[in-house]
Design a protein around this motif. Structure first.
Motif, PDB file in Angstrom:
ATOM      1  N   ILE A  72     -12.097  29.970 115.871  1.00  0.00           N
ATOM      2  CA  ILE A  72     -12.162  28.715 115.121  1.00  0.00           C
ATOM      3  C   ILE A  72     -10.766  28.292 114.672  1.00  0.00           C
ATOM      4  O   ILE A  72     -10.383  27.114 114.769  1.00  0.00           O
ATOM      5  CB  ILE A  72     -13.101  28.849 113.905  1.00  0.00           C
ATOM      6  N   ILE A 110     -15.540  19.655 121.492  1.00  0.00           N
ATOM      7  CA  ILE A 110     -14.231  20.305 121.603  1.00  0.00           C
ATOM      8  C   ILE A 110     -13.728  20.237 123.039  1.00  0.00           C
ATOM      9  O   ILE A 110     -14.504  20.093 123.980  1.00  0.00           O
ATOM     10  CB  ILE A 110     -14.279  21.785 121.175  1.00  0.00           C
ATOM     11  N   VAL A 168     -10.603  20.199 118.487  1.00  0.00           N
ATOM     12  CA  VAL A 168     -11.788  19.510 117.965  1.00  0.00           C
ATOM     13  C   VAL A 168     -11.565  18.010 118.126  1.00  0.00           C
ATOM     14  O   VAL A 168     -10.609  17.452 117.581  1.00  0.00           O
ATOM     15  CB  VAL A 168     -12.046  19.849 116.486  1.00  0.00           C
ATOM     16  N   GLU A 194      -8.962  24.826 115.874  1.00  0.00           N
ATOM     17  CA  GLU A 194      -8.522  23.843 114.882  1.00  0.00           C
ATOM     18  C   GLU A 194      -7.013  23.624 114.963  1.00  0.00           C
ATOM     19  O   GLU A 194      -6.533  22.484 114.968  1.00  0.00           O
ATOM     20  CB  GLU A 194      -8.917  24.296 113.475  1.00  0.00           C
ATOM     21  N   TYR A 200     -22.849  25.077 116.868  1.00  0.00           N
ATOM     22  CA  TYR A 200     -21.616  25.629 117.413  1.00  0.00           C
ATOM     23  C   TYR A 200     -21.105  26.769 116.534  1.00  0.00           C
ATOM     24  O   TYR A 200     -20.952  26.624 115.320  1.00  0.00           O
ATOM     25  CB  TYR A 200     -20.531  24.563 117.537  1.00  0.00           C
ATOM     26  N   SER A 226     -23.568  23.433 112.796  1.00  0.00           N
ATOM     27  CA  SER A 226     -22.319  23.793 113.478  1.00  0.00           C
ATOM     28  C   SER A 226     -21.186  24.050 112.495  1.00  0.00           C
ATOM     29  O   SER A 226     -20.996  23.290 111.531  1.00  0.00           O
ATOM     30  CB  SER A 226     -21.890  22.668 114.426  1.00  0.00           C
ATOM     31  N   ASN A 235     -24.705  16.395 110.015  1.00  0.00           N
ATOM     32  CA  ASN A 235     -24.710  17.594 110.873  1.00  0.00           C
ATOM     33  C   ASN A 235     -26.163  18.030 111.098  1.00  0.00           C
ATOM     34  O   ASN A 235     -26.830  18.457 110.165  1.00  0.00           O
ATOM     35  CB  ASN A 235     -23.911  18.715 110.204  1.00  0.00           C
ATOM     36  N   ILE A 287     -18.393  20.779 113.784  1.00  0.00           N
ATOM     37  CA  ILE A 287     -17.874  20.529 115.133  1.00  0.00           C
ATOM     38  C   ILE A 287     -18.967  19.976 116.040  1.00  0.00           C
ATOM     39  O   ILE A 287     -20.022  20.576 116.211  1.00  0.00           O
ATOM     40  CB  ILE A 287     -17.281  21.817 115.734  1.00  0.00           C
ATOM     41  N   ARG A 293     -16.383  15.370 115.122  1.00  0.00           N
ATOM     42  CA  ARG A 293     -17.127  16.110 114.107  1.00  0.00           C
ATOM     43  C   ARG A 293     -18.328  15.284 113.658  1.00  0.00           C
ATOM     44  O   ARG A 293     -18.297  14.042 113.690  1.00  0.00           O
ATOM     45  CB  ARG A 293     -16.266  16.391 112.875  1.00  0.00           C
ATOM     46  N   ASN A 297     -17.749  23.978 110.705  1.00  0.00           N
ATOM     47  CA  ASN A 297     -16.747  22.922 110.521  1.00  0.00           C
ATOM     48  C   ASN A 297     -17.242  21.559 111.012  1.00  0.00           C
ATOM     49  O   ASN A 297     -16.444  20.691 111.352  1.00  0.00           O
ATOM     50  CB  ASN A 297     -15.435  23.272 111.222  1.00  0.00           C
TER      51      ASN A 297
END
Length: 221
Positions: A154, A183, A163, A158, A147, A176, A172, A180, A166, A178
């Motif tokens: 962003i 969303i 969001v 936020e 993302y 992506s 992760n 993310i 996460r 943060n």
């Protein structure tokens, strides 16, 4: 809860989504072929995972211009709940229903494994049955799940608490921003997420973590 699942050439998680919705809501969803022009009167429309049009040109780019998308956009703007999972998330960004874009995974490889997710916003129709801060397991299977958005987008996402999920605990899988993983739009009725909650909803799947998303939608409806 009445629901519909849009099917594109290359969809491969539509049956999984159909089964999850049927089992958890007690109401059989309707399949809608992408060349249709009108969606049925439902509480939820799902854009499922897969590789619509073989990811030709760009993931979700062609599907976002299918005939059914015109009515999907109209339904979303009227407040109908819309859920896009994996390729569905890509399609929703390409259609302008969600900000940002999904790029190639940071490792440039297809990733298929379980990851951990944190629910950071449980004040949505998609997440009300989770505890805020709850960490849960969910499968991913994608090549273009990274993302990305410009810094201003962003910041807005936020600041507006858009969001919902996460990636957690260093899992992760795609790079992506943060961490993310999911969303909503500013109105909160459209959710896009890369992980597949429909694939962890019964004991045969090896866990029930994904059920809470569907139970949240059922409660909202």
């Amino acid at each position: 809860m009445k629901s519909a699942v849009i099917v594109f050439p290359g969809s491969n998680r539509d049956r999984d989504m159909f089964h999850a919705l049927d089992m958890i809501t007690g109401s059989r969803p309707q399949h809608v072929w992408h060349t249709e022009s009108t969606l049925p009167d439902v509480d939820l429309v799902v854009v499922p995972g897969g590789f619509s049009y073989g990811d030709y040109l760009r993931s979700g780019a062609i599907a976002a211009r299918s005939p059914i998308l015109k009515d999907l956009v109209a339904k979303a703007h009227s407040g109908v709940a819309v859920l896009g999972v994996c390729n569905g998330f890509q399609i929703l960004t390409e259609a302008g229903l969600l900000p940002g874009a999904l790029m190639r995974n940071a490792g440039l490889t297809f990733v298929c494994k379980d990851i951990m997710m944190e629910t950071v916003n449980n004040a949505t129709r998609f997440s009300s049955q989770f505890q805020k801060g709850q960490v849960w397991r969910c499968p991913v299977a994608h090549h273009d799940g990274n993302y990305f958005a410009d810094a201003e987008t962003i910041r807005k996402v936020e600041d507006n608490n858009q969001v919902v999920f996460r990636y957690a605990e260093g899992t992760n899988p795609n790079g992506s921003l943060n961490n993310i993983a999911g969303i909503t739009n500013a109105a909160g009725n459209v959710l896009g997420m890369m992980p597949h909650p429909e694939n962890l909803v019964e004991p045969l799947h090896g866990g029930l973590d994904g059920r809470l998303l569907f139970e949240s939608l059922l409660t909202a409806a």
